[in-house]
Structures are given as structure tokens and as C-alpha cells.
Write an enzyme that holds these catalytic residues in place. Structure first.
Site, PDB file in Angstrom:
ATOM      1  N   TYR A   1       0.819  -1.224   0.000  1.00  0.00           N
ATOM      2  CA  TYR A   1       0.000   0.000   0.000  1.00  0.00           C
ATOM      3  C   TYR A   1       0.852   1.272   0.000  1.00  0.00           C
ATOM      4  CZ  TYR A   1      -4.178  -2.788   0.087  1.00  0.00           C
ATOM      5  OH  TYR A   1      -5.175  -3.664  -0.276  1.00  0.00           O
TER       6      TYR A   1
ATOM      7  N   GLN B   1     -15.501   2.983  -5.941  1.00  0.00           N
ATOM      8  CA  GLN B   1     -14.786   1.836  -5.382  1.00  0.00           C
ATOM      9  C   GLN B   1     -13.295   2.155  -5.300  1.00  0.00           C
ATOM     10  OE1 GLN B   1     -16.453  -2.112  -7.264  1.00  0.00           O
ATOM     11  NE2 GLN B   1     -16.748  -0.429  -8.697  1.00  0.00           N
TER      12      GLN B   1
ATOM     13  N   ASP C   1      -8.243   5.983  -4.564  1.00  0.00           N
ATOM     14  CA  ASP C   1      -7.478   7.208  -4.845  1.00  0.00           C
ATOM     15  C   ASP C   1      -8.342   8.425  -4.523  1.00  0.00           C
ATOM     16  OD1 ASP C   1      -8.953   8.226  -7.226  1.00  0.00           O
ATOM     17  OD2 ASP C   1      -8.197   6.430  -8.223  1.00  0.00           O
TER      18      ASP C   1
ATOM     19  N   HIS D   1     -14.781   1.592  -0.691  1.00  0.00           N
ATOM     20  CA  HIS D   1     -13.666   0.674  -0.412  1.00  0.00           C
ATOM     21  C   HIS D   1     -12.540   1.354   0.367  1.00  0.00           C
ATOM     22  CE1 HIS D   1     -14.862  -2.389  -3.804  1.00  0.00           C
ATOM     23  NE2 HIS D   1     -15.644  -2.455  -2.746  1.00  0.00           N
TER      24      HIS D   1
ATOM     25  N   THR E   1     -15.924   0.068 -14.265  1.00  0.00           N
ATOM     26  CA  THR E   1     -15.861  -1.015 -13.282  1.00  0.00           C
ATOM     27  C   THR E   1     -16.253  -2.324 -13.956  1.00  0.00           C
ATOM     28  OG1 THR E   1     -16.712  -1.872 -11.190  1.00  0.00           O
ATOM     29  CG2 THR E   1     -18.170  -0.368 -12.402  1.00  0.00           C
ATOM     30  N   SER E   2     -15.540  -3.392 -13.596  1.00  0.00           N
ATOM     31  CA  SER E   2     -15.721  -4.670 -14.299  1.00  0.00           C
ATOM     32  C   SER E   2     -16.976  -5.407 -13.849  1.00  0.00           C
ATOM     33  CB  SER E   2     -14.492  -5.557 -14.076  1.00  0.00           C
ATOM     34  OG  SER E   2     -14.293  -5.785 -12.693  1.00  0.00           O
TER      35      SER E   2
HETATM   36  P1  OAD Z   1     -11.303  -3.774 -12.385  1.00  0.00           P
HETATM   37  O1  OAD Z   1      -9.826  -3.768 -12.581  1.00  0.00           O
HETATM   38  O2  OAD Z   1     -11.960  -5.049 -11.998  1.00  0.00           O
HETATM   39  O3  OAD Z   1     -12.035  -3.278 -13.709  1.00  0.00           O
HETATM   40  C1  OAD Z   1     -11.625  -2.109 -14.376  1.00  0.00           C
HETATM   41  C2  OAD Z   1     -12.620  -1.838 -15.499  1.00  0.00           C
HETATM   42  O4  OAD Z   1     -12.246  -0.622 -16.114  1.00  0.00           O
HETATM   43  C3  OAD Z   1     -12.639  -2.909 -16.598  1.00  0.00           C
HETATM   44  O5  OAD Z   1     -13.988  -3.268 -16.853  1.00  0.00           O
HETATM   45  C4  OAD Z   1     -12.014  -2.211 -17.817  1.00  0.00           C
HETATM   46  O6  OAD Z   1     -12.616  -2.622 -19.025  1.00  0.00           O
HETATM   47  C5  OAD Z   1     -12.333  -0.750 -17.525  1.00  0.00           C
HETATM   48  N1  OAD Z   1     -11.365   0.209 -18.082  1.00  0.00           N
HETATM   49  C6  OAD Z   1     -10.021   0.132 -18.087  1.00  0.00           C
HETATM   50  N2  OAD Z   1      -9.473   1.242 -18.603  1.00  0.00           N
HETATM   51  C7  OAD Z   1     -10.523   2.042 -18.957  1.00  0.00           C
HETATM   52  C8  OAD Z   1     -10.627   3.353 -19.546  1.00  0.00           C
HETATM   53  N3  OAD Z   1      -9.546   4.078 -19.872  1.00  0.00           N
HETATM   54  N4  OAD Z   1     -11.861   3.860 -19.744  1.00  0.00           N
HETATM   55  C9  OAD Z   1     -12.976   3.153 -19.419  1.00  0.00           C
HETATM   56  N5  OAD Z   1     -12.941   1.923 -18.864  1.00  0.00           N
HETATM   57  C10 OAD Z   1     -11.740   1.383 -18.631  1.00  0.00           C
HETATM   58  O7  OAD Z   1     -11.626  -2.602 -11.318  1.00  0.00           O
HETATM   59  P2  OAD Z   1     -12.925  -2.389 -10.411  1.00  0.00           P
HETATM   60  O8  OAD Z   1     -14.159  -2.854 -11.103  1.00  0.00           O
HETATM   61  O9  OAD Z   1     -12.885  -0.996  -9.936  1.00  0.00           O
HETATM   62  O10 OAD Z   1     -11.320  -3.584  -4.308  1.00  0.00           O
HETATM   63  O11 OAD Z   1     -12.601  -3.356  -9.213  1.00  0.00           O
HETATM   64  C11 OAD Z   1     -13.496  -3.430  -8.120  1.00  0.00           C
HETATM   65  C12 OAD Z   1     -12.719  -3.724  -6.863  1.00  0.00           C
HETATM   66  O12 OAD Z   1     -11.936  -4.897  -7.038  1.00  0.00           O
HETATM   67  C13 OAD Z   1     -11.703  -2.672  -6.487  1.00  0.00           C
HETATM   68  O13 OAD Z   1     -12.273  -1.588  -5.796  1.00  0.00           O
HETATM   69  C14 OAD Z   1     -10.744  -3.425  -5.613  1.00  0.00           C
HETATM   70  C15 OAD Z   1     -10.660  -4.730  -6.349  1.00  0.00           C
HETATM   71  O14 OAD Z   1     -10.451  -5.877  -5.560  1.00  0.00           O
HETATM   72  C16 OAD Z   1     -10.531  -3.401  -3.222  1.00  0.00           C
HETATM   73  O15 OAD Z   1      -9.336  -3.248  -3.284  1.00  0.00           O
HETATM   74  C17 OAD Z   1     -11.261  -3.425  -1.935  1.00  0.00           C
END
Ligand code: OAD
Length: 251
Positions: free
Chosen positions: A73, A108, A111, A126, A186-187
Site C-alpha cells: 500500500y 470503489q 485514490d 472501499h 468497473t468490471s
Molecule cells: P477492475 O480492474 O476489476 O475493472 C476495471 C474496469 O475498467 C474494466 O472493466 C475495464 O474494461 C475498464 N477500463 C479500463 N481502462 C478504462 C478506460 N480508460 N476507460 C474506461 N474503462 C476502462 O476494477 P474495479 O471494477 O474498480 O477492491 O474493481 C473493483 C474492486 O476490485 C476494487 O475496488 C478493488 C478490487 O479488488 C478493493 O481493493 C477493496
């Protein structure tokens, strides 16, 4: 890549008929900060690729090997401090400015790029990497430096796997009253955030997904906007604001 331009906007779809903005919940994920240089989690080269999440992102990991967790971290904190908000963060701040408290921003992301972009309200479900939490008292303090690796009383203020997200009850309450729900970058793989679209849809809210690619939850949204966040989010905000102005003129 999601196709661009499948978006059909009709102001009536978002409850804009009453001279006031639609009650809107925006959920952001790692994709909104990707173009600021902060790694996502599940993309190729993402933070969880090759990383044993149970070794850095669980309460057990902090008990067993706090140095490894603090090191992990510390690097995340440095990355965030070095990054700058982008046009997508700025566009959301612009929408919040225009629509005031009708917009609730839930992220989520750990930052602080939404805040640094001027967002007046951000709910960090988160936690925050630029804060520490005392494991005995629960006190939370802002912290922008490296934490000594032998520190065991102050942990990163992050919701780890197996822990409860912050503000879940309030978020669900807001979703139940939403006219419009927008998920950006978000994925859709981590609960409870991946279920927010279902809650919003169940009360008839218009739902929009903004993502570079199709996701596991794309099927659940009314509209999916493909493209990079710095391009799609400002355009979406422009259209929402234009629809609101048209409504006001019509009224
Ligand atoms: P992910 O890494 O799972 O997903 C990121 C998403 O962003 C994907 O669907 C990509 O297609 C999309 N993406 C990437 N670059 C992009 C761009 N320039 N413009 C638009 N979309 C883009 O991240 P999260 O869904 O945020 O939790 O993950 C959820 C949680 O999983 C996080 O908060 C974290 C992790 O475990 C904790 O750490 C508690």
C-alpha cells in the site's frame, strides 16, 4: 471494445420532467483512473495479475505479514500521489456542480482523484489509500507518506476482502430512490457494487454503463457506452446537461 454510439438519450427516460435534475447515483471503478496512470485490478498488467490477493488485501495478511501489506500500500499511495485527475473526473465534478445534491458519487477507488478534481461529495465504499485506520480505536487519519514497514497499529484505511464496504446501507437507500444510475470503469465482478445496477433497475431507474469493454454486467444496463473514460464521460455529461436545459426551457 464496446461499440460506441449505442446510446439513445431521451430526457423523459431519466425523470427529467419535473424541472429538477434526476436523482442520480454514479458508481466509479478503476477504469476512470486508468488514464491517470493508476493500474486497474483485472486488466492485463493490473494489480491483481500475479498477485496473491490473500497475501496483501485481507485482515489475515496484515496479521501475518504486516510489512508486506504496508509495502504494497505504500507503493499504491505513491502512485496515487504522483497521479493527476483526468477529464473524466472533471466531467463528473461538473455534473455535481450543476445538479447539486441530486447527484451522489460512489467510488470503489481508493485514490483521491475525484476530490482533487473538485467533486464536492465522494463516498469511498472501499476506503482510501491516503488514510490510515487505528486497529484498536478505529480512528481514521489522512496520511500521505510511506508507513514504516514494522507499523502494526495503523493499517491502510482500505476495505479488504471479507470486510464490509463503507456506507452500504446508505448507498442502497439512495439507489432505491434513483432515477438514473451510471457505472463508469468497473468490471462488475465485485459485490455489492456489481449488484447496484439491479437495485436501480428494479425501481425503474435508467441505467447506463460506461466502459472501454463489455463487462459481466453489461446485459443488465439500458445503455452501454463504449470507449475510454476521458472521451465518453465528458460527452455523456454534456448530453445530460443539455437534456436538463432543454427540459427547463420546455417548462
Ligand atoms: P477492475 O480492474 O476489476 O475493472 C476495471 C474496469 O475498467 C474494466 O472493466 C475495464 O474494461 C475498464 N477500463 C479500463 N481502462 C478504462 C478506460 N480508460 N476507460 C474506461 N474503462 C476502462 O476494477 P474495479 O471494477 O474498480 O477492491 O474493481 C473493483 C474492486 O476490485 C476494487 O475496488 C478493488 C478490487 O479488488 C478493493 O481493493 C477493496
Amino acid at each position: 471494445m464496446l461499440p460506441a454510439g449505442v446510446f439513445r438519450w431521451n430526457r423523459h427516460d431519466a425523470g427529467m420532467d419535473h424541472h429538477k435534475p434526476p436523482r442520480t447515483v454514479i458508481l466509479t471503478g478503476a477504469g476512470i483512473s486508468a488514464e491517470s496512470g493508476i493500474a486497474t485490478f483485472r486488466d492485463s498488467g493490473g494489480l491483481w495479475e500475479g498477485e496473491d490477493v490473500t497475501a496483501v488485501a485481507t485482515p489475515a495478511a496484515f496479521r501475518d505479514d504486516p510489512a508486506r501489506v504496508q509495502r504494497f500500500y505504500n507503493q499504491r499511495r505513491r502512485d496515487v500521489i504522483a497521479a493527476q485527475p483526468n477529464a473524466a473526473h472533471a466531467a463528473i465534478a461538473r455534473l455535481q456542480e450543476a445538479w447539486g445534491s441530486e447527484v451522489v458519487l460512489v467510488t470503489q477507488n481508493v485514490d483521491d482523484l475525484h476530490e482533487r478534481s473538485g467533486s464536492p461529495q465522494v463516498l469511498h465504499m472501499h476506503g482510501s489509500v491516503t488514510a490510515l485506520r487505528n486497529i484498536e480505536t478505529g480512528e481514521v487519519v489522512e496520511y500521505h507518506h510511506d508507513v514504516p514497514e514494522d507499523e502494526t497499529k495503523w493499517r491502510p484505511h482500505i476495505v479488504w476482502f471479507g470486510e464490509q464496504p463503507i456506507g452500504s446501507r446508505e448507498i442502497v437507500e439512495m439507489l432505491f430512490h434513483a432515477d438514473l444510475f451510471i457505472a463508469i470503469g468497473t468490471s462488475g465482478t465485485v459485490t455489492p457494487a456489481s449488484n447496484f445496477v439491479d437495485i436501480a433497475a428494479s425501481v425503474g431507474a435508467r441505467t447506463i454503463e460506461v466502459n472501454r469493454d463489455a463487462t459481466e454486467k453489461s446485459w443488465a444496463f439500458d445503455d452501454c457506452l463504449g470507449g475510454l473514460a476521458t472521451d465518453t464521460v465528458p460527452k455523456l455529461v454534456d448530453r445530460l446537461l443539455a437534456a436538463g436545459e432543454a427540459t427547463n426551457r420546455a417548462g
